[in-house]
Design a protein around this motif. Structure first.
Motif, short mmCIF file in Angstrom:
data_model
loop_
_atom_site.label_atom_id
_atom_site.label_comp_id
_atom_site.label_asym_id
_atom_site.label_seq_id
_atom_site.Cartn_x
_atom_site.Cartn_y
_atom_site.Cartn_z
N UNK A 29 0.83 -1.21 0.00
CA UNK A 29 0.00 0.00 0.00
C UNK A 29 0.86 1.26 0.00
N UNK A 30 1.89 1.31 0.83
CA UNK A 30 2.76 2.48 0.92
C UNK A 30 3.54 2.69 -0.37
N UNK A 31 4.04 1.64 -0.97
CA UNK A 31 4.82 1.78 -2.20
C UNK A 31 3.95 2.28 -3.35
N UNK A 32 2.67 1.94 -3.40
CA UNK A 32 1.77 2.44 -4.46
C UNK A 32 1.59 3.94 -4.33
N UNK A 33 1.39 4.46 -3.12
CA UNK A 33 1.23 5.91 -2.91
C UNK A 33 2.50 6.65 -3.30
N UNK A 34 3.65 6.11 -2.98
CA UNK A 34 4.92 6.75 -3.34
C UNK A 34 5.08 6.85 -4.85
N UNK A 35 4.66 5.79 -5.54
CA UNK A 35 4.77 5.83 -7.00
C UNK A 35 3.89 6.93 -7.61
N UNK A 36 2.68 7.08 -7.08
CA UNK A 36 1.79 8.13 -7.59
C UNK A 36 2.39 9.52 -7.37
N UNK A 37 2.94 9.75 -6.18
CA UNK A 37 3.54 11.06 -5.88
C UNK A 37 4.72 11.35 -6.82
N UNK A 38 5.51 10.32 -7.09
CA UNK A 38 6.66 10.52 -8.00
C UNK A 38 6.19 10.90 -9.39
N UNK A 39 5.10 10.29 -9.85
CA UNK A 39 4.57 10.62 -11.19
C UNK A 39 4.09 12.07 -11.24
N UNK A 40 3.38 12.49 -10.19
CA UNK A 40 2.86 13.86 -10.18
C UNK A 40 4.00 14.89 -10.16
N UNK A 41 5.04 14.60 -9.40
CA UNK A 41 6.20 15.51 -9.36
C UNK A 41 6.86 15.63 -10.73
N UNK A 42 6.94 14.52 -11.46
CA UNK A 42 7.49 14.56 -12.81
C UNK A 42 6.61 15.40 -13.73
N UNK A 69 -1.30 19.59 -8.35
CA UNK A 69 -1.17 19.78 -6.89
C UNK A 69 -2.36 19.16 -6.16
N UNK A 70 -3.56 19.35 -6.77
CA UNK A 70 -4.74 18.73 -6.14
C UNK A 70 -4.61 17.21 -6.08
N UNK A 71 -4.09 16.63 -7.16
CA UNK A 71 -3.92 15.16 -7.19
C UNK A 71 -2.87 14.71 -6.18
N UNK A 72 -1.81 15.55 -6.04
CA UNK A 72 -0.77 15.19 -5.06
C UNK A 72 -1.34 15.16 -3.65
N UNK A 73 -2.13 16.19 -3.34
CA UNK A 73 -2.73 16.24 -2.00
C UNK A 73 -3.67 15.06 -1.76
N UNK A 74 -4.46 14.72 -2.79
CA UNK A 74 -5.37 13.58 -2.66
C UNK A 74 -4.62 12.27 -2.46
N UNK A 75 -3.56 12.08 -3.24
CA UNK A 75 -2.76 10.85 -3.11
C UNK A 75 -2.08 10.78 -1.76
N UNK A 76 -1.61 11.93 -1.27
CA UNK A 76 -0.94 11.93 0.03
C UNK A 76 -1.92 11.60 1.14
N UNK A 77 -3.14 12.21 1.07
CA UNK A 77 -4.13 11.91 2.10
C UNK A 77 -4.58 10.46 2.03
N UNK A 78 -4.73 9.93 0.80
CA UNK A 78 -5.14 8.52 0.67
C UNK A 78 -4.10 7.57 1.21
N UNK A 79 -2.84 7.84 0.95
CA UNK A 79 -1.77 6.97 1.47
C UNK A 79 -1.71 6.99 2.96
#
Length: 399
Positions: A29-42, A69-79
């Motif tokens: 679960x944690x590794x999936x959230x990290x991958x999403x954040x990395x994509x958004x930063x790119x 930024x909205x997606x990053x916040x959502x992914x961070x809260x979900x993780x």
């Protein structure tokens, strides 16, 4: 102490089996959230590069940054929710149950059904225990272990063979007797034991190999009772009823009154007499029929009617029966004879056969009742009455 170490190890393995999948699920679960954040930063970096090259305008760049930024916040809260609320609370509860609950339940079950105070009893110590402290199975296991390492120990085979017989392991007993004979040489007791084991293996039938063993035993020791009885039984099984009757009568005549094998010999004699249609022991043979060996005399002409015996089919069936089946067949014949005598009467020979058969079968009360009926039926003949009285006295029936 060793038991508790084993139990602790088993508990640890069980706990790991539960905690392992839980930990892997949390890591996934944690590794999936990290991958999403990395994509958004790119994607944010790509927007900056496009703005510098003039590919997009300032307004489009701001709109893209806002959406990402909205997606990053959502992914961070979900993780955080997944890691905290799901994996955190439930994971901690599962870990507590696995680490504490399972051992507690296992310990409770063991204390209620087990015997924690019982001292250790390893197999090596049980086999090394003194004979008087060991059970029969352990003693047999000890001897078997010794004989596996010392197969030429004839004395060990000789000791083990009769034990196998008492434990209802006749095939093993036969092999043990053979090994004893091979290593120690032949002897009457070993040959007789081998014959007995082979007979039990064959379901009570005295086979050719068993007969040879019994004959070898008697050749060396003519007074060996067990071998003699089995050879007499073989005569009945082979349909040689007159010879069987003669052999049993000779054996019984030379027996002490308190011989432990006497009741068995008497039952087998009655079986041979009934199967062969021969007169009961102590009675003369019917007219026109020669007396079997060991029984002299013939019946007077006026008393010579032969007592009805079994049919040819009965004789053939009884020849190959096991002792238990033959006893049941005898009891059926005796019951039919008793019913016929009760309904229509019969000769003194028939009454004598019924009385003796009942006594040999151990039914003394019925034998006494039959003797009283016989006395009433033959009271007109003093000779017949005397025969019934003599037979009853010889069988220990108080009239």
């Amino acid at each position: 102490m060793m038991l508790w170490i084993i139990l602790a190890a088993m508990t640890a393995i069980a706990a790991l089996a539960v905690l392992g999948p839980m930990a892997r699920a949390r890591q996934t679960s944690l590794s999936a959230a990290d991958r999403d954040l990395a994509v958004y930063k790119d994607q944010l970096a790509e927007i900056d590069r496009d703005l510098e090259r003039g590919v997009i305008g300032l307004r489009e760049a701001e709109a893209g940054r806002t959406e990402i930024s909205r997606r990053i916040l959502k992914a961070a809260r979900g993780g955080e929710a997944t890691a905290g609320a799901g994996s955190g609370r439930r994971g901690r509860i599962g870990a507590i149950v696995a680490a504490v609950g399972l051992p507690a339940v296992a310990l409770g079950v063991y204390l209620s059904t087990g015997a924690p105070d019982l001292p250790d009893q390893p197999l090596s110590e049980r086999l090394a225990a003194r004979p008087e402290q060991a059970d029969i199975d352990n003693l047999v296991a000890r001897v078997e272990s010794h004989l596996m390492q010392n197969p030429e120990d004839g004395r060990g085979w000789e000791v083990l063979a009769p034990v196998y017989l008492r434990l209802n392991r006749p095939a093993d007993a036969a092999q043990a007797f053979r090994n004893a004979i091979r290593t120690l040489g032949t002897s009457p007791r070993r040959q007789s034991g081998l014959g007995e084991a082979l007979t039990v293996v064959a379901g009570g039938i005295v086979t050719a190999e068993a007969r040879a063993a019994f004959e070898a035993a008697l050749a060396a020791e003519p007074g060996l009772v067990a071998a003699r009885m089995y050879l007499n039984l073989a005569l009945t099984q082979e349909g040689r009823h007159a010879e069987a009757v003669a052999a049993w009568r000779t054996m019984i005549a030379g027996a002490a009154p308190d011989a432990p094998w006497l009741p068995t010999a008497q039952r087998e004699l009655a079986a041979a007499e009934i199967a062969g249609g021969l007169p009961p022991s102590g009675q003369p043979a019917p007219a026109g029929q020669p007396a079997p060996a060991g029984q002299a005399g013939t019946a007077p002409p006026d008393k010579a009617a032969a007592a009805p015996g079994p049919s040819a089919d009965d004789v053939a069936a009884a020849a190959g029966m096991a002792p238990e089946d033959r006893t049941r067949m005898i009891e059926g014949m005796v019951a039919r004879l008793s019913e016929r005598l009760d309904q229509g009467g019969g000769s003194v020979d028939e009454w004598s056969r019924l009385i003796r058969s009942l006594a040999v079968l151990g039914r003394k009360d019925e034998a006494r009742a039959a003797a009283l009926k016989a006395r009433e039926a033959v009271k007109s003949s003093a000779d017949d009455l005397a025969r019934i009285d003599d037979l009853s006295k010889g069988l220990g029936l108080a009239l």
